[in-house]
Design an enzyme around this catalytic site. Sequence first.
Site, PDB file in Angstrom:
ATOM      1  CG  ASP A   1      -8.482  -4.414  -2.879  1.00  0.00           C
ATOM      2  OD1 ASP A   1      -7.742  -3.466  -3.193  1.00  0.00           O
ATOM      3  OD2 ASP A   1      -9.723  -4.330  -2.826  1.00  0.00           O
TER       4      ASP A   1
ATOM      5  CG  HIS B   1      -2.080   0.892   1.107  1.00  0.00           C
ATOM      6  ND1 HIS B   1      -2.040   2.239   1.336  1.00  0.00           N
ATOM      7  CD2 HIS B   1      -3.343   0.607   0.726  1.00  0.00           C
ATOM      8  CE1 HIS B   1      -3.252   2.755   1.117  1.00  0.00           C
ATOM      9  NE2 HIS B   1      -4.051   1.791   0.737  1.00  0.00           N
TER      10      HIS B   1
HETATM   11  C1  SDX Z   1      -6.321  -0.091  -2.861  1.00  0.00           C
HETATM   12  O1  SDX Z   1      -4.583   4.384  -1.963  1.00  0.00           O
HETATM   13  C2  SDX Z   1      -5.544   3.804  -1.349  1.00  0.00           C
HETATM   14  O2  SDX Z   1      -5.978   4.173  -0.276  1.00  0.00           O
HETATM   15  C3  SDX Z   1      -6.121   2.607  -2.089  1.00  0.00           C
HETATM   16  C4  SDX Z   1      -7.120   1.760  -1.328  1.00  0.00           C
HETATM   17  C5  SDX Z   1      -8.402   2.521  -1.084  1.00  0.00           C
HETATM   18  O3  SDX Z   1      -9.121   2.171  -0.138  1.00  0.00           O
HETATM   19  O4  SDX Z   1      -8.736   3.401  -1.917  1.00  0.00           O
HETATM   20  O5  SDX Z   1      -6.563   1.360  -0.099  1.00  0.00           O
HETATM   21  C6  SDX Z   1      -7.498   0.525  -2.142  1.00  0.00           C
HETATM   22  O6  SDX Z   1      -6.094   0.234  -3.986  1.00  0.00           O
HETATM   23  C7  SDX Z   1      -5.437  -1.038  -2.116  1.00  0.00           C
HETATM   24  C8  SDX Z   1      -4.227  -1.523  -2.973  1.00  0.00           C
HETATM   25  C9  SDX Z   1      -4.687  -2.643  -3.893  1.00  0.00           C
HETATM   26  N1  SDX Z   1      -3.610  -3.011  -4.827  1.00  0.00           N
HETATM   27  C10 SDX Z   1      -2.948  -4.161  -4.721  1.00  0.00           C
HETATM   28  O7  SDX Z   1      -3.090  -4.963  -3.802  1.00  0.00           O
HETATM   29  C11 SDX Z   1      -1.992  -4.433  -5.865  1.00  0.00           C
HETATM   30  C12 SDX Z   1      -0.676  -4.984  -5.327  1.00  0.00           C
HETATM   31  N2  SDX Z   1       0.010  -3.908  -4.599  1.00  0.00           N
HETATM   32  C13 SDX Z   1       0.975  -3.128  -5.269  1.00  0.00           C
HETATM   33  O8  SDX Z   1       1.016  -3.113  -6.621  1.00  0.00           O
HETATM   34  C14 SDX Z   1       1.474  -1.913  -4.524  1.00  0.00           C
HETATM   35  O9  SDX Z   1       1.681  -2.270  -3.229  1.00  0.00           O
HETATM   36  C15 SDX Z   1       0.626  -0.660  -4.591  1.00  0.00           C
HETATM   37  C16 SDX Z   1       0.353  -0.274  -5.998  1.00  0.00           C
HETATM   38  C17 SDX Z   1      -0.639  -0.868  -3.872  1.00  0.00           C
HETATM   39  C18 SDX Z   1       1.392   0.474  -3.901  1.00  0.00           C
HETATM   40  O10 SDX Z   1       2.544   0.580  -4.584  1.00  0.00           O
HETATM   41  P1  SDX Z   1       3.576   1.795  -4.430  1.00  0.00           P
HETATM   42  O11 SDX Z   1       3.365   2.572  -3.193  1.00  0.00           O
HETATM   43  O12 SDX Z   1       3.608   2.530  -5.721  1.00  0.00           O
HETATM   44  O13 SDX Z   1       4.871   0.967  -4.189  1.00  0.00           O
HETATM   45  P2  SDX Z   1       5.737   0.326  -5.363  1.00  0.00           P
HETATM   46  O14 SDX Z   1       4.832  -0.258  -6.411  1.00  0.00           O
HETATM   47  O15 SDX Z   1       6.733   1.317  -5.792  1.00  0.00           O
HETATM   48  O16 SDX Z   1       6.416  -0.872  -4.577  1.00  0.00           O
HETATM   49  C19 SDX Z   1       7.551  -0.587  -3.745  1.00  0.00           C
HETATM   50  C20 SDX Z   1       8.353  -1.871  -3.735  1.00  0.00           C
HETATM   51  C21 SDX Z   1       8.606  -2.410  -5.139  1.00  0.00           C
HETATM   52  O17 SDX Z   1       9.805  -3.116  -5.065  1.00  0.00           O
HETATM   53  P3  SDX Z   1      11.052  -2.549  -5.964  1.00  0.00           P
HETATM   54  O18 SDX Z   1      10.507  -2.505  -7.411  1.00  0.00           O
HETATM   55  O19 SDX Z   1      11.322  -1.148  -5.418  1.00  0.00           O
HETATM   56  O20 SDX Z   1      12.132  -3.555  -5.755  1.00  0.00           O
HETATM   57  O21 SDX Z   1       7.597  -2.889  -3.040  1.00  0.00           O
HETATM   58  C22 SDX Z   1       7.334  -3.959  -3.944  1.00  0.00           C
HETATM   59  C23 SDX Z   1       7.527  -3.429  -5.352  1.00  0.00           C
HETATM   60  O22 SDX Z   1       7.925  -4.466  -6.211  1.00  0.00           O
HETATM   61  N3  SDX Z   1       5.941  -4.317  -3.772  1.00  0.00           N
HETATM   62  C24 SDX Z   1       5.473  -5.549  -3.930  1.00  0.00           C
HETATM   63  C25 SDX Z   1       4.097  -5.453  -3.669  1.00  0.00           C
HETATM   64  N4  SDX Z   1       3.783  -4.183  -3.383  1.00  0.00           N
HETATM   65  C26 SDX Z   1       4.936  -3.493  -3.452  1.00  0.00           C
HETATM   66  N5  SDX Z   1       6.091  -6.697  -4.277  1.00  0.00           N
HETATM   67  C27 SDX Z   1       5.298  -7.792  -4.349  1.00  0.00           C
HETATM   68  N6  SDX Z   1       3.951  -7.782  -4.124  1.00  0.00           N
HETATM   69  C28 SDX Z   1       3.338  -6.642  -3.782  1.00  0.00           C
HETATM   70  N7  SDX Z   1       2.035  -6.632  -3.562  1.00  0.00           N
END
Ligand code: SDX
Length: 386
Positions: A323, A264
Amino acid sequence: MSSSKPQIFKGLEGVYVSETRLSYIDGLNSRLYYVGYRIEDLVAFSNYEEVAFLLYFYRLPKKEEFELFRALMREAREVPPDVADIVKRMALRNAHPMDILRTCVSYISMYDPELYVGTREANIRKAVRLVSKMPTLVALIYRVSRGLEPIEPRKDLGHAENFLYMLHGKVPSEFEAKVMDTIFILHAEHGMNASSFASLVTASTLADIYSAVVSGISTLKGPLHGGAAEAAYYQFKEIGEPERVEAWVQEALKARRRIMGMGHRVYKSYDPRAKIMKELDGEIASKYGGEPEKLYKIAIKLEEVALKEFEARGRTDIQPNIDYYTPIAYTALKIPPELFTLTFAASRTVGWTAKVIEYVQDNRLIRPLDYYIGELDKKYIPITER
Ligand code: SDX
């Protein structure tokens, strides 16, 4: 062109764009508040209709206020009969249900007599009408897409129980209605998330509130945001058995796949909403058995293995979010995966509209900058000489 490159805030990470009294997320300590009330207390003692009142009026209603507000919501549940034709046409072409929902909201906006009245009072009335209609639209999309007859909303049922009734044609049990109401409360509002921000950008141009919600729906659809619950469901199905989790996690992380329902932008600790859903799922799993129980066992095992792997990589900030555990509850309620994000949208319509109503009170067109890195003053060569 300025000489020194300005700081670029990719994804607007860490950037504050407005003040709000609607919700506060304490991402380090797993806390979420709506207008100062802890989400745990609202789930335990309130209901979605009362939470909607709270988000529009910044206080809990008195008894008679609540009864009037709830009556207004029940009166506004019906949608124009010709909406079913729109749904049918799009379903015949296999449109994604979120695209059908987005189109339906656009379509019904023309029936709202106050569509272009921008006062706070008119916007609240429009918002309440739309929030009340969203479950009816979702249930209509579900039934018409399956060739089933639409079921008219009932005025004697609560918001959540009426939604389940319109889906399945059966009044849900008290427990099922409570599960659905909890899901609606948990999804109602959540700070400046991507879909709320999209709604705000639209509203800041003084476009109407329906257009702002259409922007919200369009943005929520993506798998990095509201689409994650559907993706998490298919992730559990792909794993298939708790015994396969270990191997699956190794493979997934090696392939740099995202574990859907985890991570998140703001929560660097356990999403309190996921904690509430996890506890509820435990009750659901033992009550229902079958697929909900199987999905629950896979989810629990996947959380255990993934968090251990993330910790080993120094990533204790990646935890389950809202989620992750909702697919188990949706499955128990017989809500299919293609409807998960629509259900999220139905609930978040309160958050989108409340944030728009709050922002336009002190409106400022949202118009950030992008830093130009291309060439300048290039000579135009006629096409015959290129
Ligand atoms: C919602 O914003 C809100 O409030 C949203 C929400 C709401 O109520 O409105 O809470 C609802 O959207 C919840 C999130 C649902 N999405 C997911 O579950 C999808 C999987 N999660 C990710 O894609 C990610 O965690 C995000 C998109 C949610 C947040 O990503 P960020 O803050 O942009 O972080 P990032 O993508 O830059 O990740 C940072 C690092 C990365 O590693 P590096 O590339 O730097 O090596 O953390 C890793 C990512 O690869 N990482 C994950 C991960 N989430 C982050 N690695 C594996 N699995 C994951 N789920």
